[in-house]
Scaffold this motif. Structure first.
Motif, PDB file in Angstrom:
ATOM      1  N   MET A   1      49.790  19.908  31.739  1.00 25.46           N
ATOM      2  CA  MET A   1      49.312  19.816  30.375  1.00 25.46           C
ATOM      3  C   MET A   1      48.199  20.846  30.162  1.00 25.46           C
ATOM      4  N   ASN A   2      48.295  21.604  29.079  1.00 25.73           N
ATOM      5  CA  ASN A   2      47.330  22.648  28.765  1.00 25.73           C
ATOM      6  C   ASN A   2      46.260  22.089  27.833  1.00 25.73           C
ATOM      7  N   HIS A   3      44.999  22.141  28.270  1.00 23.96           N
ATOM      8  CA  HIS A   3      43.899  21.613  27.463  1.00 23.96           C
ATOM      9  C   HIS A   3      43.127  22.715  26.744  1.00 23.96           C
ATOM     10  N   SER A   4      43.683  23.915  26.704  1.00 18.64           N
ATOM     11  CA  SER A   4      43.017  25.023  26.024  1.00 18.64           C
ATOM     12  C   SER A   4      42.969  24.759  24.528  1.00 18.64           C
ATOM     13  N   THR A   5      41.865  25.159  23.939  1.00 18.27           N
ATOM     14  CA  THR A   5      41.761  25.123  22.482  1.00 18.27           C
ATOM     15  C   THR A   5      41.501  26.543  22.002  1.00 18.27           C
ATOM     16  N   LEU A   6      41.783  26.788  20.762  1.00 18.14           N
ATOM     17  CA  LEU A   6      41.622  28.123  20.194  1.00 18.14           C
ATOM     18  C   LEU A   6      40.201  28.648  20.399  1.00 18.14           C
ATOM     19  N   GLY A   7      39.216  27.831  20.089  1.00 15.81           N
ATOM     20  CA  GLY A   7      37.827  28.269  20.226  1.00 15.81           C
ATOM     21  C   GLY A   7      37.465  28.658  21.643  1.00 15.81           C
ATOM     22  N   PHE A   8      37.886  27.840  22.615  1.00 15.44           N
ATOM     23  CA  PHE A   8      37.572  28.151  24.013  1.00 15.44           C
ATOM     24  C   PHE A   8      38.292  29.400  24.480  1.00 15.44           C
ATOM     25  N   VAL A   9      39.547  29.561  24.109  1.00 16.01           N
ATOM     26  CA  VAL A   9      40.302  30.750  24.533  1.00 16.01           C
ATOM     27  C   VAL A   9      39.702  32.008  23.905  1.00 16.01           C
ATOM     28  N   LEU A  10      39.390  31.964  22.602  1.00 16.10           N
ATOM     29  CA  LEU A  10      38.780  33.129  21.947  1.00 16.10           C
ATOM     30  C   LEU A  10      37.450  33.480  22.605  1.00 16.10           C
ATOM     31  N   HIS A  11      36.653  32.461  22.878  1.00 16.56           N
ATOM     32  CA  HIS A  11      35.357  32.686  23.513  1.00 16.56           C
ATOM     33  C   HIS A  11      35.540  33.307  24.897  1.00 16.56           C
ATOM     34  N   ASP A  12      36.494  32.776  25.666  1.00 16.37           N
ATOM     35  CA  ASP A  12      36.726  33.273  27.013  1.00 16.37           C
ATOM     36  C   ASP A  12      37.237  34.712  27.009  1.00 16.37           C
ATOM     37  N   VAL A  13      38.153  35.027  26.106  1.00 19.25           N
ATOM     38  CA  VAL A  13      38.666  36.398  26.001  1.00 19.25           C
ATOM     39  C   VAL A  13      37.523  37.349  25.642  1.00 19.25           C
ATOM     40  N   ALA A  14      36.692  36.969  24.671  1.00 20.73           N
ATOM     41  CA  ALA A  14      35.563  37.820  24.284  1.00 20.73           C
ATOM     42  C   ALA A  14      34.589  37.995  25.451  1.00 20.73           C
ATOM     43  N   ARG A  15      34.314  36.921  26.180  1.00 19.07           N
ATOM     44  CA  ARG A  15      33.405  36.985  27.332  1.00 19.07           C
ATOM     45  C   ARG A  15      33.957  37.934  28.397  1.00 19.07           C
ATOM     46  N   LEU A  16      35.247  37.804  28.686  1.00 18.43           N
ATOM     47  CA  LEU A  16      35.855  38.651  29.713  1.00 18.43           C
ATOM     48  C   LEU A  16      35.930  40.120  29.275  1.00 18.43           C
ATOM     49  N   MET A  17      36.154  40.356  27.990  1.00 14.32           N
ATOM     50  CA  MET A  17      36.140  41.744  27.501  1.00 14.32           C
ATOM     51  C   MET A  17      34.742  42.339  27.662  1.00 14.32           C
ATOM     52  N   ARG A  18      33.703  41.550  27.334  1.00 13.68           N
ATOM     53  CA  ARG A  18      32.326  42.027  27.515  1.00 13.68           C
ATOM     54  C   ARG A  18      32.053  42.313  28.988  1.00 13.68           C
ATOM     55  N   LYS A  19      32.504  41.399  29.864  1.00 12.72           N
ATOM     56  CA  LYS A  19      32.282  41.578  31.294  1.00 12.72           C
ATOM     57  C   LYS A  19      32.951  42.864  31.792  1.00 12.72           C
ATOM     58  N   ARG A  20      34.192  43.087  31.380  1.00 17.33           N
ATOM     59  CA  ARG A  20      34.912  44.285  31.817  1.00 17.33           C
ATOM     60  C   ARG A  20      34.249  45.545  31.272  1.00 17.33           C
ATOM     61  N   PHE A  21      33.835  45.509  30.004  1.00 17.54           N
ATOM     62  CA  PHE A  21      33.130  46.640  29.405  1.00 17.54           C
ATOM     63  C   PHE A  21      31.857  46.938  30.204  1.00 17.54           C
ATOM     64  N   GLU A  22      31.118  45.893  30.566  1.00 24.30           N
ATOM     65  CA  GLU A  22      29.878  46.080  31.325  1.00 24.30           C
ATOM     66  C   GLU A  22      30.152  46.690  32.696  1.00 24.30           C
ATOM     67  N   GLN A  23      31.277  46.314  33.315  1.00 25.27           N
ATOM     68  CA  GLN A  23      31.630  46.932  34.597  1.00 25.27           C
ATOM     69  C   GLN A  23      31.791  48.439  34.430  1.00 25.27           C
ATOM     70  N   TRP A  24      32.483  48.848  33.384  1.00 23.54           N
ATOM     71  CA  TRP A  24      32.659  50.278  33.109  1.00 23.54           C
ATOM     72  C   TRP A  24      31.321  50.931  32.737  1.00 23.54           C
ATOM     73  N   ALA A  25      30.504  50.224  31.948  1.00 18.91           N
ATOM     74  CA  ALA A  25      29.256  50.800  31.425  1.00 18.91           C
ATOM     75  C   ALA A  25      28.217  51.042  32.514  1.00 18.91           C
ATOM     76  N   ARG A  26      28.309  50.319  33.613  1.00 24.58           N
ATOM     77  CA  ARG A  26      27.347  50.531  34.703  1.00 24.58           C
ATOM     78  C   ARG A  26      27.345  51.977  35.176  1.00 24.58           C
ATOM     79  N   ALA A  27      28.473  52.646  35.039  1.00 25.87           N
ATOM     80  CA  ALA A  27      28.563  54.056  35.445  1.00 25.87           C
ATOM     81  C   ALA A  27      27.607  54.929  34.638  1.00 25.87           C
ATOM     82  N   ALA A  28      27.301  54.498  33.415  1.00 29.36           N
ATOM     83  CA  ALA A  28      26.383  55.261  32.567  1.00 29.36           C
ATOM     84  C   ALA A  28      24.963  54.699  32.621  1.00 29.36           C
ATOM     85  N   ASP A  29      24.763  53.690  33.472  1.00 30.97           N
ATOM     86  CA  ASP A  29      23.452  53.049  33.600  1.00 30.97           C
ATOM     87  C   ASP A  29      22.930  52.576  32.241  1.00 30.97           C
TER      88      ASP A  29
END
Length: 158
Positions: A1-29
């Motif tokens: 059974m999937n307990h995901s809700t729209l709000g949690f999934v949107l929040h998680d996707v946005a959080r992970l996009m920020r995290k990935r962007f920050e990984q790339w951005a570290r190269a520019a300090d």
């Protein structure tokens, strides 16, 4: 059974996009907060600090610390306001422009990684749905809230 809700999934996707962007951005300090300052300032050059803080939805004191670090690094410049000595206007320096282009490139890379197996139609459809959701929420946020739904008489004010 999937307990995901729209709000949690949107929040998680946005959080992970920020995290990935920050990984790339570290190269520019550069932190994500500094990138947001550069991005907003690139659109609103000549804005005063309070106006930029409002656009970024952060406290003025937080912005001042960011700007101090960025000015030390030669990325932003504070100039005196022509008629108001109490306020300074903010501008990007020439050194900020290549960095801004780099940040746009890694932003695009992050978006590509996020949507790697989406067809053009799926991408466009998702964007369309999210834009509609944003419109609905902007309209809803413009309306007063009298009482939370389903809580008639249960929530006491004051």
């Amino acid at each position: 059974m999937n307990h995901s809700t729209l709000g949690f999934v949107l929040h998680d996707v946005a959080r992970l996009m920020r995290k990935r962007f920050e990984q790339w951005a570290r190269a520019a300090d550069l932190t994500r907060s500094q990138w947001q300052v550069l991005a907003k300032l690139s659109i609103h050059e000549g804005i005063h600090q309070k106006g930029l803080a409002d656009l970024l939805e952060i406290e003025s004191v937080t912005l001042v610390r960011l700007l101090d670090k960025m000015q030390e690094r030669g990325l932003v410049e504070r100039r005196n306001h022509p008629t108001d000595r109490r306020c300074s206007l903010l501008f990007l320096t020439p050194a900020a422009h290549p960095l801004l282009q780099f940040m746009r490139t890694i932003g695009e890379q992050t978006r590509l990684e996020t949507m790697v197996d989406f067809s053009t139609q799926e991408h466009d459809q998702l964007l369309h749905y999210l834009e509609r959701m944003r419109e609905h929420l902007l309209a809803a946020c413009g309306q007063p809230v009298d009482e939370p739904p389903g809580c008639a008489g249960e929530v006491k004010h004051g």
